[in-house]
Each structure stands twice: as C-alpha cells, then as structure tokens.
Design a protein around this motif. Structure first.
Motif, PDB file in Angstrom:
ATOM      1  N   ASN A 173      15.760  -6.138 -68.412  1.00 47.84           N
ATOM      2  CA  ASN A 173      16.623  -6.473 -68.671  1.00 47.84           C
ATOM      3  C   ASN A 173      17.221  -5.497 -70.671  1.00 47.84           C
ATOM      4  O   ASN A 173      18.575  -5.937 -70.949  1.00 47.84           O
ATOM      5  CB  ASN A 173      17.446  -7.954 -68.643  1.00 47.84           C
ATOM      6  N   ALA A 174      16.144  -4.752 -70.843  1.00 51.58           N
ATOM      7  CA  ALA A 174      16.578  -3.695 -72.419  1.00 51.58           C
ATOM      8  C   ALA A 174      15.914  -2.424 -71.517  1.00 51.58           C
ATOM      9  O   ALA A 174      15.321  -2.198 -71.411  1.00 51.58           O
ATOM     10  CB  ALA A 174      15.467  -4.569 -73.355  1.00 51.58           C
ATOM     11  N   TRP A 175      17.664  -1.549 -71.806  1.00 56.00           N
ATOM     12  CA  TRP A 175      17.410  -0.409 -71.198  1.00 56.00           C
ATOM     13  C   TRP A 175      18.064   0.033 -71.953  1.00 56.00           C
ATOM     14  O   TRP A 175      18.958   0.310 -73.481  1.00 56.00           O
ATOM     15  CB  TRP A 175      18.298  -0.677 -69.526  1.00 56.00           C
ATOM     16  N   LEU A 176      17.913   1.884 -71.542  1.00 60.79           N
ATOM     17  CA  LEU A 176      18.611   2.739 -72.346  1.00 60.79           C
ATOM     18  C   LEU A 176      18.438   4.307 -70.710  1.00 60.79           C
ATOM     19  O   LEU A 176      17.792   4.355 -70.002  1.00 60.79           O
ATOM     20  CB  LEU A 176      17.171   3.974 -73.173  1.00 60.79           C
ATOM     21  N   ASP A 177      20.096   4.236 -71.214  1.00 57.86           N
ATOM     22  CA  ASP A 177      20.083   5.650 -69.770  1.00 57.86           C
ATOM     23  C   ASP A 177      20.844   6.146 -70.252  1.00 57.86           C
ATOM     24  O   ASP A 177      21.578   6.426 -71.231  1.00 57.86           O
ATOM     25  CB  ASP A 177      21.476   3.751 -68.784  1.00 57.86           C
ATOM     26  N   VAL A 178      19.926   7.905 -70.207  1.00 56.59           N
ATOM     27  CA  VAL A 178      20.589   8.844 -70.333  1.00 56.59           C
ATOM     28  C   VAL A 178      21.080   9.231 -69.465  1.00 56.59           C
ATOM     29  O   VAL A 178      20.441  10.461 -68.169  1.00 56.59           O
ATOM     30  CB  VAL A 178      19.576   9.874 -71.367  1.00 56.59           C
ATOM     31  N   SER A 187      21.789  14.619 -76.534  1.00 54.43           N
ATOM     32  CA  SER A 187      23.195  15.029 -76.792  1.00 54.43           C
ATOM     33  C   SER A 187      24.082  14.609 -75.190  1.00 54.43           C
ATOM     34  O   SER A 187      24.951  15.483 -75.459  1.00 54.43           O
ATOM     35  CB  SER A 187      23.059  16.860 -76.841  1.00 54.43           C
ATOM     36  N   PHE A 188      22.603  14.658 -73.833  1.00 55.16           N
ATOM     37  CA  PHE A 188      23.324  13.753 -73.201  1.00 55.16           C
ATOM     38  C   PHE A 188      24.469  12.869 -73.091  1.00 55.16           C
ATOM     39  O   PHE A 188      23.705  12.028 -74.364  1.00 55.16           O
ATOM     40  CB  PHE A 188      22.402  13.458 -72.174  1.00 55.16           C
ATOM     41  N   VAL A 189      25.549  12.145 -73.056  1.00 54.01           N
ATOM     42  CA  VAL A 189      25.798  10.972 -72.622  1.00 54.01           C
ATOM     43  C   VAL A 189      24.714  10.027 -72.401  1.00 54.01           C
ATOM     44  O   VAL A 189      24.040   9.665 -72.129  1.00 54.01           O
ATOM     45  CB  VAL A 189      26.947  10.676 -71.981  1.00 54.01           C
ATOM     46  N   HIS A 190      24.706   8.946 -73.388  1.00 51.87           N
ATOM     47  CA  HIS A 190      23.598   7.821 -72.855  1.00 51.87           C
ATOM     48  C   HIS A 190      24.616   6.535 -73.601  1.00 51.87           C
ATOM     49  O   HIS A 190      25.155   6.882 -74.057  1.00 51.87           O
ATOM     50  CB  HIS A 190      22.301   8.316 -74.115  1.00 51.87           C
ATOM     51  N   SER A 191      23.509   5.370 -73.685  1.00 52.97           N
ATOM     52  CA  SER A 191      24.060   4.396 -74.197  1.00 52.97           C
ATOM     53  C   SER A 191      22.856   3.250 -73.711  1.00 52.97           C
ATOM     54  O   SER A 191      21.550   3.679 -73.215  1.00 52.97           O
ATOM     55  CB  SER A 191      24.973   3.922 -72.688  1.00 52.97           C
ATOM     56  N   ALA A 192      23.236   1.906 -74.346  1.00 52.26           N
ATOM     57  CA  ALA A 192      21.432   0.638 -73.922  1.00 52.26           C
ATOM     58  C   ALA A 192      22.101  -0.586 -74.368  1.00 52.26           C
ATOM     59  O   ALA A 192      23.080  -0.773 -75.062  1.00 52.26           O
ATOM     60  CB  ALA A 192      20.830   1.242 -75.423  1.00 52.26           C
ATOM     61  N   GLY A 193      21.449  -0.946 -73.986  1.00 52.67           N
ATOM     62  CA  GLY A 193      21.296  -2.581 -73.957  1.00 52.67           C
ATOM     63  C   GLY A 193      19.797  -3.636 -73.782  1.00 52.67           C
ATOM     64  O   GLY A 193      19.032  -3.032 -73.404  1.00 52.67           O
ATOM     65  N   ASN A 194      20.632  -4.272 -74.550  1.00 52.90           N
ATOM     66  CA  ASN A 194      19.805  -5.605 -74.798  1.00 52.90           C
ATOM     67  C   ASN A 194      20.491  -6.618 -74.200  1.00 52.90           C
ATOM     68  O   ASN A 194      20.724  -7.672 -74.869  1.00 52.90           O
ATOM     69  CB  ASN A 194      19.391  -6.094 -76.143  1.00 52.90           C
ATOM     70  N   ASP A 195      19.787  -7.192 -72.300  1.00 51.48           N
ATOM     71  CA  ASP A 195      20.245  -8.256 -71.882  1.00 51.48           C
ATOM     72  C   ASP A 195      19.763  -9.357 -71.709  1.00 51.48           C
ATOM     73  O   ASP A 195      19.670  -9.432 -70.499  1.00 51.48           O
ATOM     74  CB  ASP A 195      20.932  -7.452 -70.978  1.00 51.48           C
ATOM     75  N   THR A 196      19.101  -9.578 -72.884  1.00 54.21           N
ATOM     76  CA  THR A 196      17.843 -10.997 -72.967  1.00 54.21           C
ATOM     77  C   THR A 196      18.661 -11.821 -74.366  1.00 54.21           C
ATOM     78  O   THR A 196      19.695 -11.225 -75.077  1.00 54.21           O
ATOM     79  CB  THR A 196      16.863  -9.898 -73.543  1.00 54.21           C
ATOM     80  N   ASP A 197      17.956 -12.709 -74.069  1.00 58.05           N
ATOM     81  CA  ASP A 197      18.092 -13.612 -74.974  1.00 58.05           C
ATOM     82  C   ASP A 197      17.227 -13.693 -76.592  1.00 58.05           C
ATOM     83  O   ASP A 197      16.649 -14.265 -77.809  1.00 58.05           O
ATOM     84  CB  ASP A 197      17.793 -15.188 -75.250  1.00 58.05           C
ATOM     85  N   GLU A 198      16.288 -12.381 -76.561  1.00 56.29           N
ATOM     86  CA  GLU A 198      15.791 -11.618 -77.759  1.00 56.29           C
ATOM     87  C   GLU A 198      15.714 -10.672 -78.346  1.00 56.29           C
ATOM     88  O   GLU A 198      16.635  -9.909 -78.057  1.00 56.29           O
ATOM     89  CB  GLU A 198      14.359 -11.877 -77.513  1.00 56.29           C
TER      90      GLU A 198
END
Length: 248
Positions: free
Chosen positions: A161-166, A184-195
C-alpha cells in the motif's frame, strides 16, 4: 495516469521553453542505459554500496523521525512544490540540491553523507518522508539528464500500500532495496497506510556519450545556478533560522 502534456512543467522547463525538450529527446536516443521507466539497479554498481550502508543510514534517520516537527515540508523549501503538496506531510531533509550542499545536515548525518559521496555525479540527495495517507499527484521531474534513485529506509508493514507509479508502471519500496527510475516520465507516489514511509532520494547524472554528455553537464550547471535552486537553499536557511530563534 496523466499524460505529459497534461502536467504543468517545472519552472526550469518553463524558463527554457522548447530548447530543453529537444535536448531531452537527444538524451533519450543516445543514453547507453536506454530510455525506460525503471532501470535495473545492477547497471549502477554504487547502488550495492548504498544498500550495504542501509543500517547506518537508518540509525541516523531515527533522530529525525522521532520529531518530525523539526523536518520541513517540501513546499517550505521549494515553493515550486506547492502544486504537489501544501500540507507539510511530504517532508524533506536535504543534503544536496542540484549541486548546492546543506552543510549542517551533512554534518548531522555523517555516515549517510559518506555513503552519498560514493555516488558518481550526484546532483541531489535528501530524506523523503511521506506521512500516513499522503499522496503525491502526477507530475514530471525538472530534467531528463538525471536519473532518480530511491533507497528504501522505513517501509510500512503493508508495503503493497506504499507505491511509486512511473508511466503507469507501479513498484513498491523494500527496506534496504533500490529503485532507479526516470522521473521525466509522469509519475506519482502514495503512502496509503497509517505508518510513515522514508526513502533516501537521489538524483544523479545520466550516463551519456560524448558530446551529449558535455551538453548535459552544461544544462545541469545552468539549472544549479537558477533562481529555482538558489531560492530553495535560502528558504531552508530562513526556516532553520526561524526554528533556532523560536527555541530560545
């Protein structure tokens, strides 16, 4: 996943107009490591050195994560990041920003800084801390002439649930593990956790043949002397001074 033309470019690209785009296309065609979203860390032997230093780096990081109020949000340091984050929950502890060093932080984390100095042609390095349930929206990095490296330091137990999307390709961090990608490619990241999630975030000069490598060094040098970079260092110094004054 947003397409490149749907994402506002960083100020470094806005200032240079279409020239940088042409240079980036040349870099994509000529780089000996290719032009992909992610790269095999084994292409860069120094990644194993950073992985070996993981325990020492985590020990130095612990003093910071014990008091996150003493670590600024990214938007405090670089106002250009306000379109990505404005709530103080993407925190950064800089060692170097496009060639500009942050001596106090380097001295506070000597083993981390010693490991970072083993990275050839490193331009930027910092601890990147995502607080619980924090997401970074789709964006692209300032310039294709560098590649980005992440060393997983603190990874939530629910690592999936913690991820990097490129570019639509998703990966997950692993404590002590390396990720190398082209930001330089469109990317996003998320920490969908409680830590919290913490990585050592590094940009380094992309391998290129001569004379493209010379052109690349020129562009990186211009970026390092731009207001975009100098402002960030001044903002950090001002933030640090305010914290010290408030502690008296």
């Amino acid at each position: 996943m947003a397409q490149l033309d749907e994402v506002d470019p960083p100020r470094t690209l806005q200032m240079a107009g279409g020239i940088i785009r042409h240079i980036e296309a040349l870099i994509a065609r000529t780089s000996p490591v290719g032009d992909s979203h992610f790269f095999d860390p084994a292409l860069f032997p120094w990644t194993s050195v950073l992985e070996a230093a993981h325990p020492d780096i985590v020990r130095e990081l612990a003093a910071l994560t014990a008091n996150l109020d003493e670590v600024p949000g990214f938007e405090v340091i670089s106002t250009d990041q306000e379109k990505l984050t404005n709530d103080g929950r993407w925190k950064t502890y800089f060692f170097r920003g496009y060639g500009v060093d942050f001596p106090d932080n380097c001295q506070a984390c000597p083993r981390t800084w010693a490991a970072l100095r083993k990275i050839p042609r490193m331009t930027t390095a910092f601890f990147s801390i995502l607080e619980p349930m924090k997401r970074i929206p789709p964006h692209r990095g300032p310039y294709k002439g560098v590649l980005r490296y992440h060393l997983g330091l603190v990874v939530p137990r629910a690592a999936e649930n913690a991820w990097l999307d490129v570019g639509g390709e998703r990966r997950h961090w692993r404590a002590g593990g390396s990720l190398v990608f082209d930001d330089s490619f469109v990317h996003s990241a998320g920490n969908d956790t409680d830590e919290i999630r913490v990585v050592l975030f590094v940009d380094f000069v992309r391998p290129l043949p001569f004379p493209v490598s010379l052109l690349n060094q020129l562009v990186i040098g211009l970026i390092s002397r731009s207001p975009y970079v100098r402002e960030a260092k001044q903002n950090y110094d001002d933030w640090r001074a305010r914290r010290r004054e408030g502690a008296r």
